[in-house]
Write an enzyme that holds these catalytic residues in place. Structure first.
Site, PDB file in Angstrom:
ATOM      1  N   GLU A 278     -46.216 -11.973  46.520  1.00 59.74           N
ATOM      2  CA  GLU A 278     -47.264 -11.679  47.493  1.00 59.74           C
ATOM      3  C   GLU A 278     -46.590 -10.785  48.534  1.00 59.74           C
ATOM      4  O   GLU A 278     -45.901 -11.262  49.431  1.00 59.74           O
ATOM      5  CB  GLU A 278     -47.800 -12.952  48.137  1.00 59.74           C
ATOM      6  CG  GLU A 278     -48.953 -12.672  49.093  1.00 59.74           C
ATOM      7  CD  GLU A 278     -49.448 -13.920  49.812  1.00 59.74           C
ATOM      8  OE1 GLU A 278     -50.666 -14.042  50.031  1.00 59.74           O
ATOM      9  OE2 GLU A 278     -48.619 -14.778  50.162  1.00 59.74           O
TER      10      GLU A 278
ATOM     11  N   ASP B 213     -45.041 -16.911  47.658  1.00 57.49           N
ATOM     12  CA  ASP B 213     -45.928 -16.808  48.812  1.00 57.49           C
ATOM     13  C   ASP B 213     -45.229 -16.030  49.933  1.00 57.49           C
ATOM     14  O   ASP B 213     -44.052 -16.264  50.232  1.00 57.49           O
ATOM     15  CB  ASP B 213     -46.286 -18.218  49.281  1.00 57.49           C
ATOM     16  CG  ASP B 213     -47.271 -18.222  50.421  1.00 57.49           C
ATOM     17  OD1 ASP B 213     -48.411 -17.786  50.215  1.00 57.49           O
ATOM     18  OD2 ASP B 213     -46.887 -18.664  51.528  1.00 57.49           O
TER      19      ASP B 213
END
Length: 793
Positions: free
Chosen positions: A477, A421
């Site tokens: 990401e 993330d």
């Protein structure tokens, strides 16, 4: 936090008795007082050393005094059941060894430390059962504090640490002796037992403690081995473990748990998924916001401990000292592997639950705040995560911690990969940046400041070249909340894949009929070579998606032009404002029949695009049946139906969108050409327009078509008409063969996907024979088609 008990200072021997391991150097009792007090053990040892330098007569007296001290009673814990010994500085964490447990924790700035032991009952009562002070001379090696507790009774305890030192937030220091903090290396964390329920006194942040490990495993892997799928062959399903089975319609015995999710794995296999990407399953506090509002931290992007599986996803509460959470997570992985499904974890190494300077002291902050967090010169927290703090990923201690954590989840928990993330934070320079400390020598022109993006970030380098993590799927990401956007440019070592946000945005624009995107859409179909080819990567380094957990669901993407996030309690300010969505003519779920039909076509168009694009397709839980969140594009805080997989709705739609999605994933697996090892060449792929061989790349083009040679199908033809007008397209002539329709999103189910077992399939195909005999095919507005080549008999 836990109450302070009476503690006594430890007195060490300088050497281990014969026959003992190094960590079993024993301790002697001493005078009451803090371990680092001026008159404690350290002062007495220094005095003894000084006496040894005196004349012989004085030395004899000193030796006699030392002999008297040696016969003092040994140091014990837990009512005399366990002996307290010196311990070793590695490995970090609690490690079960022969005869006991070694505890080791890094803290560079603490002046004093102690190991706090709890029984489960005392933990609930917020009371330390026993505290073992650590002497800085003998329980500290470098910046690691350590102790060995000998005796089997220690396995029935929970543990944490208490640190003393400077409390000066303006200097980045948060040492507070009133707090017992969680070991970052704890393998399970125990606090509240039931999901969403505060402690008996209403506390949403009760005292937490780590599990003390056993010297043996209690889980049977039954010969489980990694599946090791080539990434080009993977279809990823992003899912929330609790939300997957929590709705009553799941009819599982243990809804919202690891065990509950196992009961639905056969559904995923039927859907054609061979990889699940679990939203955060590390320990987090779902009641993080509950003391100030009724919101829940449902998604879990606020980690407390990165080694521990989420304890309240356990079917039976936090029983067995947290060990059952480990075993049930392992059970989920093992059973997924049995069904041919890999498990990827969404990991949040960009920030933690401790927030900014107003946040709680739970673990990292109380242990060594300036090491674990990216700080400004006056102690302020950098906030590249948008969540109050930023994990100091490229600090040597922190990057070693992260690699240790990843190794643990691969070797001990058998996971197959990780999605990072806000991974761009892992490329930023750490605070207190020092090239000598990082690279071993000075760098010419060293002007790197905290947070600067690095071309060769040490953490990403370590992960990419780690021997244990070799072959593990690594997905970035490739952006963060500080404005760093690295899609196509993330440091990759030819290993890292990326969530392709540019794919998402381009596909959304083209499918809804925006001018100027035909060429960019074609690049998406080819695996985004403009992003990945020059850097030496392949199409399967692009994880293609249209929708994910944050943002609109697939159904909402074609239903709403605007977000509706008022229920989040932030006056609709949160969530993405630029969704590139189109409501197909009317806002909201209640719309005319013609608009609802168009929405069904558009959802299928997106799914066709996802499955025929080179790269790795990923779709979000529930999109396969058209799950709606009512236009809320940021449902992080809702533990109810809006985030639950609706098994009842899936059944209602089983003959419609779900069937189509299941058949499309199957079609992709059957087509060798849709999962190429490398980018397609002009020999494999040919572009077409309304007429074969004449593609239209003009600004106003809303039509893209291609044909592709395929080892199993012979050849396939795929076309997208995103104009508001229907069109009759010319098909490329193939003498001796004829084109036969398989997919047409302009048709109602079940004729949107013609399977061989469809009862009236031949009749349906014959209805278009006059077009097909002339190498033509009619397409509705906003529709897509797939045809395959068959011998003309």
């Amino acid at each position: 936090m836990a109450q302070l008990p009476f503690v006594s200072a430890a007195r060490p021997l300088l050497a281990a008795p014969a026959g003992r391991e190094p960590w079993q150097r024993q301790w002697r009792g001493g005078a009451p007082g803090r371990a680092n007090a001026a008159g404690g053990a350290g002062a007495r040892v220094r005095a003894a050393a000084a006496r040894r330098a005196a004349p012989a007569a004085v030395e004899a007296v000193a030796d006699e005094e030392d002999e008297e001290e040696v016969v003092e009673e040994e140091r014990y814990a837990l009512g005399g059941a366990c002996r307290v010994l010196a311990g070793m500085p590695a490995p970090l964490g609690a490690t079960a060894l022969d005869g006991g447990v070694n505890f080791a924790v890094y803290s560079g700035g603490a002046s004093a430390a102690s190991l706090c032991l709890f029984t489960p009952g005392d933990l609930e009562a917020d009371t330390v059962t026993e505290e073992v002070p650590l002497d800085p001379l003998f329980n500290r090696t470098g910046n690691v504090w350590h102790v060995f507790i000998e005796g089997k009774q220690v396995h029935d305890m929970l543990y944490g640490y208490r640190f003393d030192g400077v409390f000066a937030p303006e200097r980045g220091q948060y040492y507070d002796v009133s707090n017992v903090v969680v070991d970052p290396y704890a393998k399970a964390v125990v606090s509240r037992g039931k999901y969403g329920v505060p402690a008996p006194d209403g506390d949403c942040w009760p005292q937490m403690a780590g599990m003390v490990p056993l010297p043996y495993s209690t889980f049977d892997w039954q010969g489980d081995l990694p599946l090791k799928y080539h990434q080009k062959d993977v279809v990823i399903y992003e899912m929330h473990l609790r939300g997957f089975t929590k709705h009553d319609s799941s009819k599982t015995k243990h809804p919202g748990t690891y065990i509950g999710a196992v009961s639905k794995l056969d559904y995923l296999k039927e859907l054609g998924v061979n990889c699940v990407e679990l939203m955060p399953c590390h320990e987090f506090n779902e009641l993080e916001y509950f003391s100030s509002s009724s919101k829940m931290n449902f998604w879990g992007y606020s980690t407390i401990n990165f080694f521990s599986p989420m304890a309240r996803y356990l079917s039976g509460g936090t029983s067995n000292y947290g060990r059952d959470a480990i075993n049930e997570f392992k059970f989920f992985v093992r059973e997924a592997h049995k069904r041919g499904i890999e498990v990827i974890m969404d990991v949040v190494f960009n920030h933690t639950a401790e927030g900014n300077e107003k946040g709680p002291i739970l673990s990292f902050r109380g242990i060594d705040n300036s090491t674990y967090y990216m700080l400004a010169p006056k102690g302020e927290f950098y906030n590249y995560s948008g969540c109050g703090n930023t994990f100091n990923c490229n600090h040597p201690v922190v990057r070693e911690f992260i690699v240790d954590c990843l190794r643990y989840w691969v070797t001990e928990m058998h996971v197959d990969g990780f999605r990072f993330d806000l991974a761009s934070i892992m490329t930023r320079a750490c605070s207190l940046w020092d090239p000598v400390n990082v690279y071993g020598g000075p760098m010419e022109g060293n002007m790197i400041t905290t947070g600067t993006p690095l071309a060769t970030p040490p953490l990403v380098d370590m992960i990419s070249n780690d021997p244990i993590l070799g072959g593990v799927k690594l997905i970035a990401e490739a952006w963060d909340a500080g404005g760093l956007y690295q899609v196509g440019q993330f440091p990759h070592w030819n290993i890292w894949s990326e969530w392709n946000g540019k794919y998402r945005d381009t596909v959304r624009q083209f499918i809804k009929g925006t001018d100027g995107f035909a060429g960019a859409f074609a690049e998406c179909l080819c695996g985004s070579p403009q992003l990945y080819q020059a850097g030496g990567r392949k199409p399967w380094h692009s994880v293609n998606f249209v929708c994910a957990h944050d943002g609109f669901t697939l159904a909402d993407l074609v239903t709403y032009n605007n977000k509706y996030n008022l229920s989040n309690g932030e006056d609709n300010r949160d969530g993405e404002n630029h969704n590139l969505s189109w409501n197909c003519g009317e806002e909201g779920e209640f719309a005319s029949l013609s608009v609802r039909r168009l929405r069904k076509r558009q959802m299928r168009n997106f799914f066709v695009c996802l499955m025929v694009s080179q790269g790795v397709p990923m779709f979000y839980m529930g999109d396969e049946y058209g799950h709606t969140k009512g236009g809320n594009n940021n449902t992080y805080c809702h533990d109810h139906y809006v985030n639950y997989f609706r098994w009842d709705k899936k059944e209602e739609q089983s003959s419609d969108l779900y069937r189509f999605c299941r058949l499309m994933t199957k079609f992709r697996r059957e087509c060798e050409s849709l999962g190429l090892e490398d980018f397609p060449t002009s020999e494999q792929l040919h572009w077409h327009g309304h007429q074969p061989g004449k593609p239209d790349w003009s600004e106003g083009s809303r039509f893209v078509a291609f044909s592709m040679k395929d080892e199993t199908k012979g050849e396939i033809y795929v076309a997208f008409n995103t104009s508001h007008l229907p069109v009759v397209v010319g098909l490329p002539p193939r003498p001796g063969f004829r084109w036969e329709p398989v997919v047409d999103t302009g048709k109602a189910a079940p004729y949107d996907f013609l399977t061989d077992d469809l009862p009236d399939r031949a009749l349906t195909v014959n209805q278009f024979s006059h077009f097909l005999n002339s190498n033509l095919y009619p397409m509705l507005s906003y529709s897509s088609i797939i045809l395959v080549l068959r011998p003309d008999v």
